[in-house]
Design a protein around this motif. Structure first.
Motif, PDB file in Angstrom:
ATOM      1  N   ARG A  57       6.411 -16.587 -15.459  1.00 23.60           N
ATOM      2  CA  ARG A  57       7.399 -15.525 -15.676  1.00 23.60           C
ATOM      3  C   ARG A  57       8.817 -16.071 -15.553  1.00 23.60           C
ATOM      4  N   LEU A  58       9.039 -16.932 -14.561  1.00 22.45           N
ATOM      5  CA  LEU A  58      10.383 -17.487 -14.394  1.00 22.45           C
ATOM      6  C   LEU A  58      10.731 -18.404 -15.559  1.00 22.45           C
ATOM      7  N   ALA A  59       9.774 -19.178 -16.049  1.00 23.69           N
ATOM      8  CA  ALA A  59      10.038 -20.033 -17.203  1.00 23.69           C
ATOM      9  C   ALA A  59      10.478 -19.194 -18.397  1.00 23.69           C
ATOM     10  N   CYS A  60       9.802 -18.052 -18.621  1.00 21.64           N
ATOM     11  CA  CYS A  60      10.209 -17.151 -19.698  1.00 21.64           C
ATOM     12  C   CYS A  60      11.605 -16.585 -19.436  1.00 21.64           C
ATOM     13  N   GLY A  61      11.881 -16.268 -18.156  1.00 18.99           N
ATOM     14  CA  GLY A  61      13.197 -15.770 -17.802  1.00 18.99           C
ATOM     15  C   GLY A  61      14.295 -16.785 -18.055  1.00 18.99           C
ATOM     16  N   LEU A  62      14.022 -18.043 -17.791  1.00 22.44           N
ATOM     17  CA  LEU A  62      15.009 -19.098 -18.039  1.00 22.44           C
ATOM     18  C   LEU A  62      15.270 -19.256 -19.528  1.00 22.44           C
ATOM     19  N   ARG A  63      14.194 -19.181 -20.308  1.00 29.11           N
ATOM     20  CA  ARG A  63      14.379 -19.248 -21.768  1.00 29.11           C
ATOM     21  C   ARG A  63      15.190 -18.042 -22.263  1.00 29.11           C
ATOM     22  N   ALA A  64      14.951 -16.877 -21.654  1.00 28.77           N
ATOM     23  CA  ALA A  64      15.683 -15.673 -22.056  1.00 28.77           C
ATOM     24  C   ALA A  64      17.174 -15.799 -21.767  1.00 28.77           C
ATOM     25  N   LEU A  65      17.530 -16.584 -20.752  1.00 29.63           N
ATOM     26  CA  LEU A  65      18.951 -16.826 -20.461  1.00 29.63           C
ATOM     27  C   LEU A  65      19.605 -17.712 -21.516  1.00 29.63           C
ATOM     28  N   GLY A  66      18.784 -18.391 -22.300  1.00 29.85           N
ATOM     29  CA  GLY A  66      19.315 -19.285 -23.321  1.00 29.85           C
ATOM     30  C   GLY A  66      19.131 -20.757 -23.018  1.00 29.85           C
ATOM     31  N   LEU A  67      18.462 -21.080 -21.901  1.00 30.60           N
ATOM     32  CA  LEU A  67      18.229 -22.479 -21.578  1.00 30.60           C
ATOM     33  C   LEU A  67      17.201 -23.073 -22.540  1.00 30.60           C
ATOM     34  N   GLN A  68      17.415 -24.335 -22.905  1.00 29.94           N
ATOM     35  CA  GLN A  68      16.608 -24.983 -23.926  1.00 29.94           C
ATOM     36  C   GLN A  68      15.881 -26.204 -23.364  1.00 29.94           C
ATOM     37  N   VAL A  69      14.921 -26.696 -24.150  1.00 28.73           N
ATOM     38  CA  VAL A  69      14.200 -27.910 -23.790  1.00 28.73           C
ATOM     39  C   VAL A  69      15.195 -29.063 -23.610  1.00 28.73           C
ATOM     40  N   HIS A  70      14.997 -29.833 -22.548  1.00 27.33           N
ATOM     41  CA  HIS A  70      15.809 -31.000 -22.181  1.00 27.33           C
ATOM     42  C   HIS A  70      17.162 -30.650 -21.560  1.00 27.33           C
ATOM     43  N   ASP A  71      17.488 -29.342 -21.437  1.00 25.09           N
ATOM     44  CA  ASP A  71      18.660 -28.983 -20.630  1.00 25.09           C
ATOM     45  C   ASP A  71      18.417 -29.424 -19.189  1.00 25.09           C
ATOM     46  N   LYS A 111      30.060 -35.582  -9.096  1.00 25.93           N
ATOM     47  CA  LYS A 111      29.783 -36.740  -9.950  1.00 25.93           C
ATOM     48  C   LYS A 111      28.440 -36.596 -10.667  1.00 25.93           C
ATOM     49  N   LEU A 112      27.454 -35.985  -9.984  1.00 22.33           N
ATOM     50  CA  LEU A 112      26.179 -35.747 -10.655  1.00 22.33           C
ATOM     51  C   LEU A 112      26.346 -34.760 -11.805  1.00 22.33           C
ATOM     52  N   ALA A 113      27.184 -33.746 -11.608  1.00 21.01           N
ATOM     53  CA  ALA A 113      27.429 -32.770 -12.675  1.00 21.01           C
ATOM     54  C   ALA A 113      28.113 -33.431 -13.868  1.00 21.01           C
ATOM     55  N   GLU A 114      29.077 -34.282 -13.594  1.00 18.77           N
ATOM     56  CA  GLU A 114      29.751 -34.996 -14.677  1.00 18.77           C
ATOM     57  C   GLU A 114      28.776 -35.888 -15.441  1.00 18.77           C
ATOM     58  N   LEU A 115      27.861 -36.487 -14.732  1.00 22.93           N
ATOM     59  CA  LEU A 115      26.930 -37.431 -15.347  1.00 22.93           C
ATOM     60  C   LEU A 115      25.839 -36.728 -16.145  1.00 22.93           C
ATOM     61  N   THR A 116      25.276 -35.639 -15.585  1.00 20.52           N
ATOM     62  CA  THR A 116      24.095 -35.028 -16.201  1.00 20.52           C
ATOM     63  C   THR A 116      24.382 -33.768 -17.009  1.00 20.52           C
ATOM     64  N   ASN A 117      25.594 -33.203 -16.873  1.00 20.60           N
ATOM     65  CA  ASN A 117      26.005 -32.016 -17.640  1.00 20.60           C
ATOM     66  C   ASN A 117      24.969 -30.903 -17.540  1.00 20.60           C
ATOM     67  N   PRO A 118      24.694 -30.407 -16.348  1.00 14.32           N
ATOM     68  CA  PRO A 118      23.656 -29.373 -16.192  1.00 14.32           C
ATOM     69  C   PRO A 118      24.076 -28.044 -16.801  1.00 14.32           C
ATOM     70  N   LYS A 119      23.070 -27.301 -17.286  1.00 14.20           N
ATOM     71  CA  LYS A 119      23.305 -25.971 -17.840  1.00 14.20           C
ATOM     72  C   LYS A 119      22.905 -24.871 -16.854  1.00 14.20           C
ATOM     73  N   ALA A 120      22.237 -25.265 -15.763  1.00 10.41           N
ATOM     74  CA  ALA A 120      21.847 -24.297 -14.736  1.00 10.41           C
ATOM     75  C   ALA A 120      21.984 -24.960 -13.373  1.00 10.41           C
ATOM     76  N   HIS A 148      24.793 -21.148 -15.788  1.00  4.89           N
ATOM     77  CA  HIS A 148      23.845 -20.256 -15.131  1.00  4.89           C
ATOM     78  C   HIS A 148      23.619 -20.674 -13.676  1.00  4.89           C
ATOM     79  N   LEU A 149      23.977 -19.793 -12.745  1.00  8.28           N
ATOM     80  CA  LEU A 149      23.736 -19.998 -11.322  1.00  8.28           C
ATOM     81  C   LEU A 149      22.560 -19.128 -10.906  1.00  8.28           C
ATOM     82  N   ILE A 150      21.534 -19.741 -10.320  1.00  7.39           N
ATOM     83  CA  ILE A 150      20.313 -19.023  -9.932  1.00  7.39           C
ATOM     84  C   ILE A 150      20.117 -19.200  -8.433  1.00  7.39           C
ATOM     85  N   VAL A 151      20.105 -18.089  -7.696  1.00  8.65           N
ATOM     86  CA  VAL A 151      20.137 -18.109  -6.237  1.00  8.65           C
ATOM     87  C   VAL A 151      18.816 -17.595  -5.675  1.00  8.65           C
ATOM     88  N   ALA A 152      18.223 -18.374  -4.762  1.00 11.25           N
ATOM     89  CA  ALA A 152      17.048 -17.944  -4.003  1.00 11.25           C
ATOM     90  C   ALA A 152      17.448 -17.739  -2.551  1.00 11.25           C
TER      91      ALA A 152
END
Length: 541
Positions: A57-71, A111-120, A148-152
């Motif tokens: 369900r969460l994987a479907c939710g992430l796709r619904a946010l617009g996240l793509q393969v290899h993001d 520096k990790l964000a600059e290097l990997t360009n995360p989408k979430a 996308h910020l996802i908080v647990a």
């Protein structure tokens, strides 16, 4: 960097690599043992069927946010079932976790964000102790334009999504069919390696090789279907991913998670859950060996306890069969087995797990092999060996021998025990510090220290510690007219500049000059020997 196609085909066709993605391995476990408990954490229990459904369900939710393969997705989460669900959702959706830890701050995450360009950005709000990790993640997401910020474990701000809400928002869903989008040869996660640059290097791990690596490691301990393990360390570490995540689904096993370390609760969990396999490192090992109430607990279920240090002391104190081992995120595990002699289990870190792993010990700085009994740099290649750090061509250029062996920078000595070649860890060639399993370089810390108004220059080296193995010691040259800062004052200065707390120097030594080698380079070995000698003298008095 991907394995060359012809080599990958050899590993796959020869059955050396697993052909499933990790998401499919979970689906298989849920199909065959849906009611079996996969994870236990502080009273909560989640079956394979529940984990499969919730992560889907969460994987479907992430796709619904617009996240793509290899993001890519930055992870700052603790050892919890929420982290497990989030990881498997990413594995199923083809999103690549960047396996950070809650202790990182602006310097490392930036520096990790600059290097990997995360989408979430996945963050566990209650994993930072007194530090407001969710607020920090929100600020870093805004600064580095992470959509996308996802908080647990807490309420997100206006920019974020609650992890639980994303799961529940897709109550009606169909399982993702990603067979045409990515496969077992693709990247499953970005693991991190502490290095001499001060900021972790990024190590791609792949679905196929990661699972085969865990399978060959666990085979050394005669791991069986359904065996129970316990994990009381950061789950996003490479070792945590291998033991607590991949092992669980490969062996349809139960893993007991401990978000907070407590030695008494550790023994209680082993007894209550009938744990068969345990793993520990760093500061936990002395605490286990020194636990005074071992006799109160039934530990008869334990078949093996593997540790990076202290196996002899643990086995002597607890009776649990204990094994020293060596692991490196770049793709090698050395270990003994429960059937190995005590001399081998306690007096070495064992041998390679996979018959396809090749190990060489080379004279440092050369391609010339040392003799058995002589210390050399550990170099290796095999089906799980790093092919290259992500986006780091300069580092990759000096990290391999001409024929593809990875240079670890670790000094190892080979020995023959019971007619078999085993290996003994001697130390590191490089200037990293390993504080209770958290490895880090000193370059960035030294850069900041040199900018302190009271300090002309500073060097940071490892000093021995009976609990953590090593801690950081700062040798400082003080400017005229200034006082030596206290450990607390220097720590506050470094924290204000975004350095993670575990990297802070925990001792200061003032000096007039730094020692040099015969060719005029900084002699870090002399600094390490100096502080080690002082600590030895102090322990006598």
């Amino acid at each position: 960097m991907y394995t060359p196609p012809e080599q990958a085909a050899y590993y796959l066709n020869g059955g050396i690599w697993d052909r499933q993605t990790l998401g499919d391995t979970l689906r298989s476990a849920a199909k065959h043992a849906p009611e079996r408990i996969a994870f236990v954490c502080e009273g909560d229990r989640m079956s394979f069927g529940e984990l499969d459904a919730k992560s889907e369900r969460l994987a479907c939710g992430l796709r619904a946010l617009g996240l793509q393969v290899h993001d890519r997705a930055m992870f700052q989460m603790g050892t919890s079932i929420e982290t497990v669900v989030a990881l498997f959702a990413c594995f199923k959706a083809g999103i690549v976790p960047v396996c950070s830890i809650p202790q990182y701050r602006e310097l490392e995450i930036g520096k990790l964000a600059e290097l990997t360009n995360p989408k979430a950005y996945f963050v566990q709000a209650d994993a930072g102790g007194r530090f407001d990790l969710a607020k920090f993640a929100s600020g870093m997401s805004e600064r580095h334009q992470i959509p996308h910020l996802i908080v647990a474990g807490g309420a997100p701000d206006a920019r974020g999504h609650a992890l639980e809400s994303l799961c529940e928002s897709t109550a009606e869903f169909s399982a993702l069919d990603t067979s045409g989008e990515f496969g077992c040869e693709d990247v499953v996660a970005f693991q991190l390696s502490g290095g001499s640059t001060g900021v972790p290097k990024v190590i791609p791990r792949f679905h196929a090789e990661y699972q085969s690596h865990v399978r060959s490691w666990c085979a050394c301990y005669d791991m069986r279907d359904g065996h129970v393990g316990i994990w009381a360390l950061p789950i996003l570490h490479n070792a945590g991913m291998m033991f607590a995540i991949v092992r669980t689904v490969l062996f349809r096993a139960t893993t007991v998670l401990m978000p907070q370390w407590d030695v008494e609760r550790y023994f209680e969990a082993i007894e209550h859950e009938r744990v068969q396999h345990a793993f520990t490192i760093g500061p936990h090992a002395p605490a286990i060996a020194a636990y005074p109430h071992v006799a109160r607990h039934d530990l008869s279920s334990v078949r093996s306890l593997s540790t990076l240090m202290g196996a002899e002391a643990i086995e002597r104190a607890t009776g649990m069969p204990s094994i020293n081992m060596f692991g490196i995120t770049e793709g090698l595990v050395l270990t003994g087995t429960p059937e190995s002699s005590m001399k081998a289990r306690h007096g070495s870190v064992g041998m390679p797990c996979s018959p396809y792993d090749e190990v060489r010990l080379l004279h440092p700085g050369t391609d010339e092999e040392v003799q058995i009994g002589e210390a050399g740099e550990l170099c290796f290649r095999g089906p799980s060996t790093l092919r290259g750090y992500y986006a780091a061509p300069e580092i990759n250029a000096v990290s391999f021998t001409p024929d593809g062996f990875f240079r670890t920078g670790d000094l190892i000595r080979a020995a023959v025990i019971d007619g078999q070649i085993v290996y003994r860890f001697e130390g590191r060639m490089r200037d990293n510090i390993n504080r209770g399993g958290e490895k880090f370089g000193t370059e960035d810390i030294e850069y900041l220290i040199a900018r302190h108004p009271a300090i002309a220059d500073g060097k940071v080296v490892a000093m021995p510690d009976p609990i953590y193995g090593e801690k950081a010691c700062a040798f400082l040259i003080i400017r005229d007219g200034h006082k030596v800062p206290t450990v607390g004052e220097l720590g506050e200065y470094l924290l204000a500049h975004g350095v993670a707390k575990f990297k802070l120097p925990e001792r200061i030594e003032a000096c007039d000059a730094f020692p040099t080698t015969r060719v005029g380079k900084l002699d870090r070995a002399h600094l390490r020997a100096t502080i080690a000698g002082k600590i030895d003298e102090e322990s006598v008095h």
